[in-house]
Design a protein around this motif. Structure first.
Motif, PDB file in Angstrom:
ATOM      1  N   VAL A 163      32.229 -39.850 -38.566  1.00 10.36           N
ATOM      2  CA  VAL A 163      31.808 -37.989 -38.992  1.00 10.36           C
ATOM      3  C   VAL A 163      31.363 -37.266 -37.793  1.00 10.36           C
ATOM      4  N   GLY A 164      31.736 -36.582 -37.218  1.00  6.52           N
ATOM      5  CA  GLY A 164      31.336 -35.619 -36.138  1.00  6.52           C
ATOM      6  C   GLY A 164      31.559 -36.549 -34.958  1.00  6.52           C
ATOM      7  N   LYS A 165      31.255 -35.979 -33.499  1.00  7.49           N
ATOM      8  CA  LYS A 165      31.036 -36.834 -32.481  1.00  7.49           C
ATOM      9  C   LYS A 165      30.310 -37.879 -31.750  1.00  7.49           C
ATOM     10  N   ASP A 166      28.777 -37.984 -32.986  1.00  2.00           N
ATOM     11  CA  ASP A 166      28.248 -39.031 -32.592  1.00  2.00           C
ATOM     12  C   ASP A 166      27.658 -40.343 -33.545  1.00  2.00           C
ATOM     13  N   ALA A 167      28.762 -40.441 -34.688  1.00  2.00           N
ATOM     14  CA  ALA A 167      28.370 -41.350 -35.179  1.00  2.00           C
ATOM     15  C   ALA A 167      29.012 -42.880 -34.463  1.00  2.00           C
ATOM     16  N   ALA A 168      27.992 -43.637 -34.155  1.00  2.00           N
ATOM     17  CA  ALA A 168      27.681 -45.171 -34.263  1.00  2.00           C
ATOM     18  C   ALA A 168      26.984 -45.896 -34.813  1.00  2.00           C
ATOM     19  N   ILE A 169      27.874 -47.901 -33.982  1.00  2.00           N
ATOM     20  CA  ILE A 169      27.525 -48.433 -35.017  1.00  2.00           C
ATOM     21  C   ILE A 169      26.224 -49.282 -33.913  1.00  2.00           C
ATOM     22  N   THR A 170      25.700 -50.072 -33.974  1.00  2.00           N
ATOM     23  CA  THR A 170      24.642 -50.222 -32.694  1.00  2.00           C
ATOM     24  C   THR A 170      24.255 -52.079 -32.789  1.00  2.00           C
ATOM     25  N   GLY A 171      24.569 -52.554 -33.002  1.00  2.00           N
ATOM     26  CA  GLY A 171      23.780 -54.039 -32.536  1.00  2.00           C
ATOM     27  C   GLY A 171      24.769 -54.875 -33.963  1.00  2.00           C
ATOM     28  N   GLY A 172      25.544 -54.389 -34.665  1.00  4.71           N
ATOM     29  CA  GLY A 172      26.468 -54.661 -35.460  1.00  4.71           C
ATOM     30  C   GLY A 172      27.499 -55.486 -34.690  1.00  4.71           C
ATOM     31  N   SER A 173      28.041 -56.070 -35.836  1.00  4.34           N
ATOM     32  CA  SER A 173      29.582 -57.149 -35.335  1.00  4.34           C
ATOM     33  C   SER A 173      30.149 -56.139 -37.163  1.00  4.34           C
ATOM     34  N   LEU A 174      31.624 -55.729 -36.118  1.00  2.00           N
ATOM     35  CA  LEU A 174      32.703 -55.219 -37.686  1.00  2.00           C
ATOM     36  C   LEU A 174      33.719 -56.784 -38.086  1.00  2.00           C
ATOM     37  N   GLN A 175      33.447 -57.121 -38.988  1.00  2.00           N
ATOM     38  CA  GLN A 175      33.962 -58.451 -39.225  1.00  2.00           C
ATOM     39  C   GLN A 175      35.748 -58.015 -40.259  1.00  2.00           C
ATOM     40  N   ILE A 176      36.637 -57.978 -39.394  1.00  4.61           N
ATOM     41  CA  ILE A 176      38.354 -57.671 -40.046  1.00  4.61           C
ATOM     42  C   ILE A 176      39.057 -58.887 -40.362  1.00  4.61           C
ATOM     43  N   LYS A 177      38.334 -59.574 -41.535  1.00  5.25           N
ATOM     44  CA  LYS A 177      38.828 -61.470 -41.819  1.00  5.25           C
ATOM     45  C   LYS A 177      39.629 -61.669 -42.503  1.00  5.25           C
ATOM     46  N   ASP A 178      40.809 -61.943 -42.487  1.00  2.77           N
ATOM     47  CA  ASP A 178      41.602 -62.173 -43.549  1.00  2.77           C
ATOM     48  C   ASP A 178      41.595 -60.906 -44.947  1.00  2.77           C
ATOM     49  N   VAL A 179      42.149 -59.831 -44.310  1.00  6.46           N
ATOM     50  CA  VAL A 179      42.486 -59.269 -45.190  1.00  6.46           C
ATOM     51  C   VAL A 179      44.025 -57.556 -44.294  1.00  6.46           C
ATOM     52  N   ASP A 180      44.125 -57.193 -45.202  1.00 12.04           N
ATOM     53  CA  ASP A 180      45.529 -56.592 -44.866  1.00 12.04           C
ATOM     54  C   ASP A 180      45.500 -54.873 -44.899  1.00 12.04           C
ATOM     55  N   ASN A 181      45.539 -54.193 -44.206  1.00 17.91           N
ATOM     56  CA  ASN A 181      45.460 -52.707 -44.488  1.00 17.91           C
ATOM     57  C   ASN A 181      44.057 -51.970 -43.858  1.00 17.91           C
ATOM     58  N   VAL A 182      43.388 -51.849 -42.638  1.00 16.76           N
ATOM     59  CA  VAL A 182      42.940 -51.197 -42.503  1.00 16.76           C
ATOM     60  C   VAL A 182      42.645 -50.347 -40.815  1.00 16.76           C
ATOM     61  N   ILE A 183      42.016 -49.431 -41.215  1.00 16.87           N
ATOM     62  CA  ILE A 183      41.817 -48.100 -39.929  1.00 16.87           C
ATOM     63  C   ILE A 183      40.360 -48.135 -39.877  1.00 16.87           C
ATOM     64  N   VAL A 184      39.825 -48.076 -38.619  1.00 18.98           N
ATOM     65  CA  VAL A 184      38.927 -47.815 -37.924  1.00 18.98           C
ATOM     66  C   VAL A 184      38.790 -46.376 -37.599  1.00 18.98           C
TER      67      VAL A 184
END
Length: 434
Positions: A163-184
């Motif tokens: 949301v907006g200009k400053d949305a962030a994830i720090t220190g995390g690891s996004l795992q898109i694993k064995d699934v279908d249909n994902v938007i980031v």
């Protein structure tokens, strides 16, 4: 105790200006949605490999009960777990910090880094055998705690959007694993720091520190669209990391990996900045059972600035890279952009490269294994350059074969490569759609 779920919220209305910017940053037809909510935009037809077949819609069909706005890492992971594979939208507001408590929070009882350094000093341990013993066991236990805390499993039919200009994830690891249909979309990812790298005295002639965790991993998944994100080392560039045993204490792995049979992925209008091992497609020459015929990935209108290598490095896949801008800084270490790996079929067309004095065009391509490659109509510092010809002239012992053996058709927008630096520089990365 389980973290309480954030209260489901109805979709927030996007401003008209935000929607217009999002649509301007993609080709006509590449971002389809009701104009009031950018979070429900889907990947349009012909926009790279992720548009193949059923296409990529993420959580666009989510009902009000499956739309969440999250402001903490704990709320984020709880929202991911809620509702199974039902379509969902997760709106990230502000900075989600997966390691707010610091590395000490993950340390197993008895782990002592100073003792680790003393036990495995090459003058004591040598360089001819892997490390083992109590401190290595405790390091591994500590690493397991960090892994559990920072990995976020993304379910099918999900849209994650900042949301907006400053949305962030720090220190995390996004795992898109064995699934279908994902938007980031619209997130800044600060690459996670591995708190407990392993010393391997047998890695190379002098040993090396090896780390885990990518900012995002697409593992065995299909129909994934990553758009308008920024991936970076952020506050912790490699230049700030200490050295032990004469080797950099490497706490970074990759920014984005697409591996283990992943297929039909589009990465568009992202910014990859100031990192070493940036983007790997296919992680092993021996993975034919899972990877052959898959790893079909499109990279377009991305900015690669200050990166050292792997932009991308490819094994097996039919990878289409076009209209990307590669900027090499004058003071950085640079290895290559395109890594030609085992049974890969890379197409690199209409990209732009900005190279400083002393960095030759022949280094843009790197041959790891013999495989065909198409590299046409690319521009370096504003001039057309035959990347294969200049590579083969400079590195005749590593000559590349022309002709990837296929022609991309899923391209919704193709720009003149001479316009790419301005287009990508102005529109790629997080904060450019909302």
């Amino acid at each position: 105790m389980r973290t309480p779920l954030p209260r489901p919220l109805a979709p927030l209305a996007a401003t008209a200006a935000c929607t217009l910017l999002a649509l301007a940053a993609a080709a006509p037809g590449t971002a389809q949605a009701a104009p009031h909510d950018v979070a429900r935009q889907i990947l349009g037809p012909n926009d790279g490999w992720a548009s193949e077949g059923s296409g990529t819609t993420g959580g666009a069909k989510a009902d009000a009960a499956h739309v969440y706005t999250v402001t903490t890492w704990q709320e984020f992971t709880a929202a991911l777990e809620a509702g199974g594979d039902a379509p969902k939208i997760i709106k990230v507001k502000g900075v989600l910090n997966a390691t707010a408590a610091g590395c000490a929070a993950f340390e197993a009882d008895g782990y002592d880094f100073r003792q680790y350094l003393a036990d495995y000093d090459p003058a004591v341990w040598g360089r001819d055998r892997p490390v083992s013993g109590p401190q290595e066991d405790l390091r591994a236990a500590s690493a397991a705690r960090q892994s559990e805390a920072i990995k976020a499993e993304v379910p099918a039919n999900t849209t994650i959007i900042g949301v907006g200009k400053d949305a962030a994830i720090t220190g995390g690891s996004l795992q898109i694993k064995d699934v279908d249909n994902v938007i980031v979309r619209n997130l800044t990812f600060e690459a996670p720091l591995d708190c407990f790298p392993q010393w391997d005295p047998t890695d190379g002639a002098t040993g090396a520190w090896n780390s885990e965790y990518d900012a995002a991993v697409v593992y065995g998944s299909t129909h994934v669209w990553l758009d308008h994100n920024t991936f970076t080392d952020g506050r912790y560039p490699d230049s700030t990391l200490p050295s032990y045993y004469g080797e950099v204490y490497q706490q970074h792995d990759g920014l984005l990996d697409i591996v283990r049979g992943a297929n039909h992925v589009t990465a568009s209008w992202n910014a990859f900045r100031d990192h070493d091992k940036t983007l790997m497609i296919g992680n092993s020459d021996s993975a034919a059972a899972t990877d052959a015929g898959k790893l079909k990935v499109t990279l377009h209108h991305n900015l690669f600035e200050g990166i050292v290598e792997r932009a991308p490095r490819v094994r097996f896949g039919q990878v289409d890279t076009y209209n990307n801008h590669y900027v090499v800084k004058g003071d950085q270490h640079y290895a290559y952009a395109f890594g030609i790996g085992f049974e890969s079929q890379l197409v690199a067309e209409k990209n732009a490269f900005t190279l400083p004095e002393g960095v030759s065009s022949g280094r843009i391509l790197k041959k790891w294994k013999d495989a065909p490659v198409t590299a046409e109509r690319n521009y370096v510092n504003g001039s057309a350059v035959d990347l294969i010809a200049v590579h083969n002239a400079e590195f005749p012992a590593e000559a590349l074969r022309e002709g990837a053996g296929w022609s991309p058709t899923l391209r919704a927008r193709v720009d003149d490569p001479r316009a790419v630096p301005g287009l990508v520089g102005g529109k790629a990365g997080a904060g450019k759609i909302c």
